[in-house]
Design a protein around this motif. Sequence first.
Motif, PDB file in Angstrom:
ATOM      1  N   LEU A  44       0.885  -1.168   0.000  1.00  0.00           N
ATOM      2  CA  LEU A  44       0.000   0.000   0.000  1.00  0.00           C
ATOM      3  C   LEU A  44       0.921   1.215   0.000  1.00  0.00           C
ATOM      4  O   LEU A  44       1.823   1.304   0.840  1.00  0.00           O
ATOM      5  N   ARG A  48      -2.201   5.055   0.124  1.00  0.00           N
ATOM      6  CA  ARG A  48      -2.984   3.875   0.479  1.00  0.00           C
ATOM      7  C   ARG A  48      -3.508   3.138  -0.754  1.00  0.00           C
ATOM      8  O   ARG A  48      -4.513   2.430  -0.680  1.00  0.00           O
ATOM      9  N   ARG A  82      -2.303   7.995   8.610  1.00  0.00           N
ATOM     10  CA  ARG A  82      -3.436   7.344   7.954  1.00  0.00           C
ATOM     11  C   ARG A  82      -4.711   7.704   8.704  1.00  0.00           C
ATOM     12  O   ARG A  82      -4.733   7.764   9.940  1.00  0.00           O
ATOM     13  N   GLU A  88     -11.392  -0.108   6.318  1.00  0.00           N
ATOM     14  CA  GLU A  88     -11.024  -0.790   5.062  1.00  0.00           C
ATOM     15  C   GLU A  88     -11.478  -2.242   5.024  1.00  0.00           C
ATOM     16  O   GLU A  88     -11.446  -2.876   3.973  1.00  0.00           O
ATOM     17  N   ARG A  89     -11.860  -2.729   6.196  1.00  0.00           N
ATOM     18  CA  ARG A  89     -12.314  -4.124   6.323  1.00  0.00           C
ATOM     19  C   ARG A  89     -11.331  -5.060   5.598  1.00  0.00           C
ATOM     20  O   ARG A  89     -10.131  -4.891   5.734  1.00  0.00           O
ATOM     21  N   ARG A 124      -4.240 -11.282   9.752  1.00  0.00           N
ATOM     22  CA  ARG A 124      -3.464 -11.855  10.850  1.00  0.00           C
ATOM     23  C   ARG A 124      -3.851 -11.219  12.185  1.00  0.00           C
ATOM     24  O   ARG A 124      -3.966 -11.901  13.206  1.00  0.00           O
ATOM     25  N   TYR A 181       6.252   3.973  14.749  1.00  0.00           N
ATOM     26  CA  TYR A 181       6.558   4.179  13.323  1.00  0.00           C
ATOM     27  C   TYR A 181       7.901   4.887  13.151  1.00  0.00           C
ATOM     28  O   TYR A 181       8.654   4.611  12.219  1.00  0.00           O
ATOM     29  N   GLU A 184      10.655   2.430  13.437  1.00  0.00           N
ATOM     30  CA  GLU A 184      10.827   1.715  12.162  1.00  0.00           C
ATOM     31  C   GLU A 184      11.725   2.514  11.221  1.00  0.00           C
ATOM     32  O   GLU A 184      12.595   1.958  10.550  1.00  0.00           O
ATOM     33  N   ALA A 207       2.470   0.446   3.567  1.00  0.00           N
ATOM     34  CA  ALA A 207       2.524  -0.869   4.204  1.00  0.00           C
ATOM     35  C   ALA A 207       2.983  -1.920   3.201  1.00  0.00           C
ATOM     36  O   ALA A 207       2.723  -1.813   2.002  1.00  0.00           O
ATOM     37  N   CYS A 209       2.642  -6.099   2.978  1.00  0.00           N
ATOM     38  CA  CYS A 209       1.935  -7.213   3.607  1.00  0.00           C
ATOM     39  C   CYS A 209       2.285  -8.544   2.963  1.00  0.00           C
ATOM     40  O   CYS A 209       2.422  -8.637   1.740  1.00  0.00           O
ATOM     41  N   SER A 224      -3.397 -12.429   5.850  1.00  0.00           N
ATOM     42  CA  SER A 224      -2.356 -11.477   5.493  1.00  0.00           C
ATOM     43  C   SER A 224      -1.978 -10.655   6.710  1.00  0.00           C
ATOM     44  O   SER A 224      -2.815 -10.353   7.561  1.00  0.00           O
ATOM     45  N   GLY A 225      -0.710 -10.295   6.802  1.00  0.00           N
ATOM     46  CA  GLY A 225      -0.234  -9.455   7.896  1.00  0.00           C
ATOM     47  C   GLY A 225       0.801  -8.480   7.398  1.00  0.00           C
ATOM     48  O   GLY A 225       1.519  -8.750   6.434  1.00  0.00           O
ATOM     49  N   GLU A 245      10.081  -8.375  12.772  1.00  0.00           N
ATOM     50  CA  GLU A 245       9.035  -7.536  13.371  1.00  0.00           C
ATOM     51  C   GLU A 245       9.694  -6.518  14.303  1.00  0.00           C
ATOM     52  O   GLU A 245      10.565  -6.865  15.089  1.00  0.00           O
ATOM     53  N   LEU A 246       9.284  -5.257  14.215  1.00  0.00           N
ATOM     54  CA  LEU A 246       9.836  -4.200  15.064  1.00  0.00           C
ATOM     55  C   LEU A 246       8.804  -3.754  16.090  1.00  0.00           C
ATOM     56  O   LEU A 246       7.620  -3.619  15.760  1.00  0.00           O
ATOM     57  N   LYS A 247       9.267  -3.533  17.304  1.00  0.00           N
ATOM     58  CA  LYS A 247       8.373  -3.142  18.392  1.00  0.00           C
ATOM     59  C   LYS A 247       9.051  -2.092  19.258  1.00  0.00           C
ATOM     60  O   LYS A 247      10.278  -2.082  19.371  1.00  0.00           O
ATOM     61  N   GLN A 272       1.302 -12.561  17.518  1.00  0.00           N
ATOM     62  CA  GLN A 272       1.348 -11.854  16.234  1.00  0.00           C
ATOM     63  C   GLN A 272       2.422 -12.414  15.299  1.00  0.00           C
ATOM     64  O   GLN A 272       2.181 -12.544  14.090  1.00  0.00           O
TER      65      GLN A 272
END
Length: 376
Positions: A44, A48, A82, A88-89, A124, A181, A184, A207, A209, A224-225, A245-247, A272
């Motif tokens: 995306l 978006r 965003r 966006e479901r 996900r 963010y 990241e 993004a 995914c 999807s994640g 994965e970043l946290k 996750q």
Amino acid sequence: YNQKRCRAAAEETNVPRSMSTRAQLYERVFPQYRQPVEIGVFSLDSERAFFNDSRQLRYYVEPGNKPNFNLRDGYRDRFIKRDDGVKERLDHLLRWILANRAKLRSTHTPPSSCTLGVDFVTWRGHLTKLLTTPYETQEGWLLAVSKFRGTLYISEVETEAARVNRENRTERHEEMMYWGYKFEQYICADEVNGVPDRGGVVNTNEAFCTVVQTRLADHKLLFSGEVDCRDKDPRAPPAPACYVELKTSAEICTPKQRSNFHRYKLLKWWAQSFLPGVPRIIAGFRDHDGVVVSVETFHTSKISQLIKTEYNCWKPTVCMNFCSDFLSFVKSVVKEDNPRLVYLFTWEPHREVTYTVHRDSQYTFLPDWFIKEMAS
Ligand code: 0WD
Ligand code: CA
């Protein structure tokens, strides 16, 4: 009316009306969970817009364990957020399915050519919520389910409580949501041999995914994640094993804080990353002022060992068995194949999972463009 009808229908067919979330009920052998296989990716962009490719994939650049990252930098002047009021479901994932329908059919030999060959399609993040449900005491959830051409689609609906929280966030909370963010940006490069651009704009529309396929017990899953970045070494294992994965999290100063981190945060982080088979989590611990004071690596497969020292802690087997049983519950309830019919599964902490039925309502989430295109 809906409640009554659903009860009457359940009585006729012996379909259970509710399901318990008590952890002890799910303490049995670990269910089969097939190694997740990446079957596609999508991106995306800054507006978006959907692309059926990896243009937004970024590369992990090791920060060293004592970096000097100020996560507050750029919040006022280099941040494009965003619009999280736009729901966006499953839309982006459905777009991916349409763009890859031919591939899905040939490589996964479904029972008949007009079906996808999977039992469930979802994000996900929705599965993460299911995995953590037996241990969740704060937030409930609403999951809408429709059956279309033999596949059950699961899409989250925002709860009233979540909406109220979202619309009443404090300025401090708004800023803290940016910190993850910004972290990241300090760690990711756009090009394989590039360096992070800490002076650039943070745009949370962007993004990358992964779309994976796997099986939990007898449930074939396609989900999807969002993936933060990948190992830049070309010899790294194929996706999803090369993903990182970043946290960010508050620095841990007391035994109580450490215990809470293990009990609550590591549960969510584990769930996750375990789901799509992401092996590494890089955590930036930050102080009250948003300065990263240390960086630590967590190996997803070792997290369950790490937490065993906690008294009465969460167990991966409970998470996975609960999810598997919930999916069985959904299969037993959702029998009518009709994209305009929505079964709304609802859960609040200390309650059971129940459901209501809605025809042609505000909850219908499979768009006409998807139904039409799938039919052609
Ligand atoms: O409409 C919805 N209810 C949702 C839509 C809920 C969750 C996600 N999404 C969509 C978005 O299009 C997003 O691109 O799914 C994509 C991500 O899906 P996911 O990987 O299943 O979501 P999750 O595992 O909850 O979150 C992964 C990351 C987050 O990272 P951290 O490290 O904070 O867990 O995706 C981001 C966030 O960076 N994220 C979102 N991005 C856009 N919209 C959303 C969201 N609603 N939630 C999390
Ligand atoms: Ca992340």
